[in-house]
Design an enzyme around this catalytic site. Structure first.
Site, PDB file in Angstrom:
ATOM      1  N   LYS A  48     -42.755 -11.877  25.065  1.00  0.00           N
ATOM      2  CA  LYS A  48     -42.720 -13.308  25.237  1.00  0.00           C
ATOM      3  C   LYS A  48     -41.551 -13.926  24.472  1.00  0.00           C
ATOM      4  O   LYS A  48     -41.149 -15.053  24.714  1.00  0.00           O
ATOM      5  CB  LYS A  48     -44.014 -13.932  24.660  1.00  0.00           C
ATOM      6  CG  LYS A  48     -45.287 -13.474  25.310  1.00  0.00           C
ATOM      7  CD  LYS A  48     -46.490 -14.031  24.526  1.00  0.00           C
ATOM      8  CE  LYS A  48     -47.754 -13.394  24.978  1.00  0.00           C
ATOM      9  NZ  LYS A  48     -48.890 -13.773  24.088  1.00  0.00           N
ATOM     10  N   GLY A  49     -41.011 -13.159  23.509  1.00  0.00           N
ATOM     11  CA  GLY A  49     -40.062 -13.725  22.549  1.00  0.00           C
ATOM     12  C   GLY A  49     -38.839 -14.376  23.162  1.00  0.00           C
ATOM     13  O   GLY A  49     -38.346 -15.385  22.661  1.00  0.00           O
ATOM     14  N   GLU A 104     -33.014 -10.719  25.653  1.00  0.00           N
ATOM     15  CA  GLU A 104     -33.947 -10.412  24.562  1.00  0.00           C
ATOM     16  C   GLU A 104     -33.798 -11.448  23.455  1.00  0.00           C
ATOM     17  O   GLU A 104     -32.755 -12.083  23.308  1.00  0.00           O
ATOM     18  CB  GLU A 104     -33.643  -8.984  24.068  1.00  0.00           C
ATOM     19  CG  GLU A 104     -34.480  -8.468  22.933  1.00  0.00           C
ATOM     20  CD  GLU A 104     -35.974  -8.406  23.194  1.00  0.00           C
ATOM     21  OE1 GLU A 104     -36.568  -9.467  23.472  1.00  0.00           O
ATOM     22  OE2 GLU A 104     -36.555  -7.316  23.041  1.00  0.00           O
ATOM     23  N   ASP A 105     -34.848 -11.618  22.676  1.00  0.00           N
ATOM     24  CA  ASP A 105     -34.789 -12.583  21.576  1.00  0.00           C
ATOM     25  C   ASP A 105     -34.002 -12.034  20.387  1.00  0.00           C
ATOM     26  O   ASP A 105     -33.162 -12.721  19.812  1.00  0.00           O
ATOM     27  CB  ASP A 105     -36.200 -13.019  21.130  1.00  0.00           C
ATOM     28  CG  ASP A 105     -37.138 -11.852  20.825  1.00  0.00           C
ATOM     29  OD1 ASP A 105     -36.744 -10.672  21.004  1.00  0.00           O
ATOM     30  OD2 ASP A 105     -38.284 -12.109  20.403  1.00  0.00           O
ATOM     31  N   ASP A 108     -33.389  -5.526  16.555  1.00  0.00           N
ATOM     32  CA  ASP A 108     -33.671  -5.169  15.159  1.00  0.00           C
ATOM     33  C   ASP A 108     -33.312  -3.688  14.996  1.00  0.00           C
ATOM     34  O   ASP A 108     -32.144  -3.335  14.848  1.00  0.00           O
ATOM     35  CB  ASP A 108     -35.149  -5.482  14.916  1.00  0.00           C
ATOM     36  CG  ASP A 108     -35.588  -5.326  13.482  1.00  0.00           C
ATOM     37  OD1 ASP A 108     -34.750  -5.442  12.588  1.00  0.00           O
ATOM     38  OD2 ASP A 108     -36.786  -5.087  13.242  1.00  0.00           O
ATOM     39  N   LYS A 136     -29.743  -8.234  14.242  1.00  0.00           N
ATOM     40  CA  LYS A 136     -29.753  -7.845  12.820  1.00  0.00           C
ATOM     41  C   LYS A 136     -29.042  -6.505  12.728  1.00  0.00           C
ATOM     42  O   LYS A 136     -29.701  -5.454  12.677  1.00  0.00           O
ATOM     43  CB  LYS A 136     -31.188  -7.656  12.321  1.00  0.00           C
ATOM     44  CG  LYS A 136     -32.038  -8.892  12.198  1.00  0.00           C
ATOM     45  CD  LYS A 136     -33.402  -8.471  11.615  1.00  0.00           C
ATOM     46  CE  LYS A 136     -34.450  -9.514  11.762  1.00  0.00           C
ATOM     47  NZ  LYS A 136     -35.808  -8.997  11.453  1.00  0.00           N
ATOM     48  N   PHE A 157     -37.201 -11.563   8.124  1.00  0.00           N
ATOM     49  CA  PHE A 157     -38.079 -11.799   9.269  1.00  0.00           C
ATOM     50  C   PHE A 157     -38.011 -13.279   9.648  1.00  0.00           C
ATOM     51  O   PHE A 157     -38.328 -14.152   8.847  1.00  0.00           O
ATOM     52  CB  PHE A 157     -39.517 -11.384   8.965  1.00  0.00           C
ATOM     53  CG  PHE A 157     -40.351 -11.332  10.209  1.00  0.00           C
ATOM     54  CD1 PHE A 157     -40.299 -10.226  11.044  1.00  0.00           C
ATOM     55  CD2 PHE A 157     -41.137 -12.410  10.587  1.00  0.00           C
ATOM     56  CE1 PHE A 157     -41.027 -10.178  12.228  1.00  0.00           C
ATOM     57  CE2 PHE A 157     -41.871 -12.373  11.764  1.00  0.00           C
ATOM     58  CZ  PHE A 157     -41.812 -11.257  12.578  1.00  0.00           C
ATOM     59  N   ASP A 164     -41.950 -15.043  17.191  1.00  0.00           N
ATOM     60  CA  ASP A 164     -43.263 -15.302  16.596  1.00  0.00           C
ATOM     61  C   ASP A 164     -43.531 -14.436  15.373  1.00  0.00           C
ATOM     62  O   ASP A 164     -42.871 -13.429  15.131  1.00  0.00           O
ATOM     63  CB  ASP A 164     -44.364 -14.992  17.616  1.00  0.00           C
ATOM     64  CG  ASP A 164     -44.559 -13.485  17.821  1.00  0.00           C
ATOM     65  OD1 ASP A 164     -43.535 -12.793  18.064  1.00  0.00           O
ATOM     66  OD2 ASP A 164     -45.692 -13.000  17.717  1.00  0.00           O
ATOM     67  N   ARG A 170     -43.666 -19.882  17.786  1.00  0.00           N
ATOM     68  CA  ARG A 170     -42.733 -19.806  18.924  1.00  0.00           C
ATOM     69  C   ARG A 170     -42.199 -21.181  19.310  1.00  0.00           C
ATOM     70  O   ARG A 170     -41.112 -21.304  19.858  1.00  0.00           O
ATOM     71  CB  ARG A 170     -43.427 -19.200  20.150  1.00  0.00           C
ATOM     72  CG  ARG A 170     -43.851 -17.747  19.978  1.00  0.00           C
ATOM     73  CD  ARG A 170     -44.220 -17.166  21.346  1.00  0.00           C
ATOM     74  NE  ARG A 170     -44.993 -15.939  21.265  1.00  0.00           N
ATOM     75  CZ  ARG A 170     -44.471 -14.715  21.115  1.00  0.00           C
ATOM     76  NH1 ARG A 170     -43.167 -14.561  21.014  1.00  0.00           N
ATOM     77  NH2 ARG A 170     -45.257 -13.655  21.070  1.00  0.00           N
TER      78      ARG A 170
HETATM   79  P1  IMP Z   1     -36.584  -3.323  17.647  1.00  0.00           P
HETATM   80  O1  IMP Z   1     -37.200  -2.393  18.647  1.00  0.00           O
HETATM   81  O2  IMP Z   1     -36.791  -2.872  16.238  1.00  0.00           O
HETATM   82  O3  IMP Z   1     -35.135  -3.637  17.954  1.00  0.00           O
HETATM   83  O4  IMP Z   1     -37.433  -4.644  17.697  1.00  0.00           O
HETATM   84  C1  IMP Z   1     -37.201  -5.632  18.602  1.00  0.00           C
HETATM   85  C2  IMP Z   1     -38.416  -6.528  18.723  1.00  0.00           C
HETATM   86  O5  IMP Z   1     -39.065  -6.716  17.461  1.00  0.00           O
HETATM   87  C3  IMP Z   1     -37.997  -7.906  19.166  1.00  0.00           C
HETATM   88  O6  IMP Z   1     -38.050  -8.024  20.559  1.00  0.00           O
HETATM   89  C4  IMP Z   1     -38.993  -8.807  18.484  1.00  0.00           C
HETATM   90  O7  IMP Z   1     -40.139  -8.947  19.302  1.00  0.00           O
HETATM   91  C5  IMP Z   1     -39.406  -8.067  17.259  1.00  0.00           C
HETATM   92  N1  IMP Z   1     -38.708  -8.544  16.048  1.00  0.00           N
HETATM   93  C6  IMP Z   1     -37.757  -7.911  15.333  1.00  0.00           C
HETATM   94  N2  IMP Z   1     -37.344  -8.638  14.293  1.00  0.00           N
HETATM   95  C7  IMP Z   1     -38.047  -9.803  14.365  1.00  0.00           C
HETATM   96  C8  IMP Z   1     -38.049 -10.995  13.552  1.00  0.00           C
HETATM   97  O8  IMP Z   1     -37.309 -11.159  12.554  1.00  0.00           O
HETATM   98  N3  IMP Z   1     -38.898 -11.963  13.946  1.00  0.00           N
HETATM   99  C9  IMP Z   1     -39.729 -11.848  15.025  1.00  0.00           C
HETATM  100  N4  IMP Z   1     -39.749 -10.764  15.814  1.00  0.00           N
HETATM  101  C10 IMP Z   1     -38.917  -9.742  15.473  1.00  0.00           C
HETATM  102 MG    MG Z   2     -39.617  -9.360  21.614  1.00  0.00          MG
END
Ligand code: IMP
Ligand code: MG
Length: 187
Positions: A48-49, A104-105, A108, A136, A157, A164, A170
């Site tokens: 949903k992000g 994508e939002d 990470d 990030k 975070f 969220d 959100r």
């Molecule tokens: P990754 O697989 O570690 O790249 O994580 C990506 C997903 O983790 C994103 O689509 C977000 O839903 C969530 N996420 C990562 N960092 C944050 C943050 O700082 N705030 C909120 N959601 C996050």
């Molecule tokens: Mg997400």
């Protein structure tokens, strides 16, 4: 103006304002419009992000885009990525031969999008690129090519503008660092 005072009290600070977001989204839309001139890209929202970013972004793209939505889970209620990616809602239509922009939002660790890109490659898209609101870079654990990114942010975070914590925040119009007291002891 929406000030959401109660939600803002849970932030240590705002790091990207609504004005900065609006400007970056407009510029991103213009860049995509130039880069995909003559094409009809499929803009794929990762629920949903990315939903808030997505609805603003598609209106800044001056091309005959189509939209798709996917939901994948990688986080649960915690603030650390599990590395386990599960498709909860899949695409509605075939993407073979299409130019796909994954919206994508935040990137990470990169695990979610690395996995999703692999899945979409098997569906024979003509091209797949990633558009993210936030990145990030310091947290990356898997290599990932992110062609379009609005903001690089530090390792903290963050919530707001679609992002969220445990499904909350959100609707904050700005992006801020969530105060650790909100999630400490809950991981
Ligand atoms: P990754 O697989 O570690 O790249 O994580 C990506 C997903 O983790 C994103 O689509 C977000 O839903 C969530 N996420 C990562 N960092 C944050 C943050 O700082 N705030 C909120 N959601 C996050
Ligand atoms: Mg997400």
């Amino acid at each position: 103006m929406n000030t959401n005072a109660a939600l803002y009290n849970d932030l240590t600070k705002v790091i990207v304002t609504r004005e900065e977001i609006a400007k970056a989204v407009r510029e991103m839309g213009q860049k995509i419009t130039r880069d995909y001139a003559g094409k009809e890209p499929v803009m794929l929202c990762i629920l949903k992000g990315a939903s808030v970013f997505f609805t603003d972004l598609i209106r800044e793209v001056d091309l005959p885009v189509t939209t798709e939505f996917m939901a994948i889970s990688s986080y649960g209620g915690s603030t650390k990525s599990s590395g386990i990616v599960r498709i909860i809602k899949d695409l509605d239509r075939d993407i073979s031969g299409k130019d796909v922009l994954i919206v994508e939002d935040i990137v990470d660790s990169g695990r979610t999008l690395a996995h999703l890109s692999e899945v979409l490659k098997t569906r024979r898209a003509n091209s797949i690129e990633i558009v993210t609101l936030l990145d990030k870079p310091a947290r990356r654990v898997v290599p990932l090519q992110v062609k379009y990114s609005c903001f690089d942010i530090p390792d903290a975070f963050v919530v707001g503008y679609g992002l969220d914590y445990d499904e909350k925040y959100r609707n904050l119009p700005d992006i801020g660092i969530l105060s650790p007291r909100i999630y400490e002891g809950k991981e």
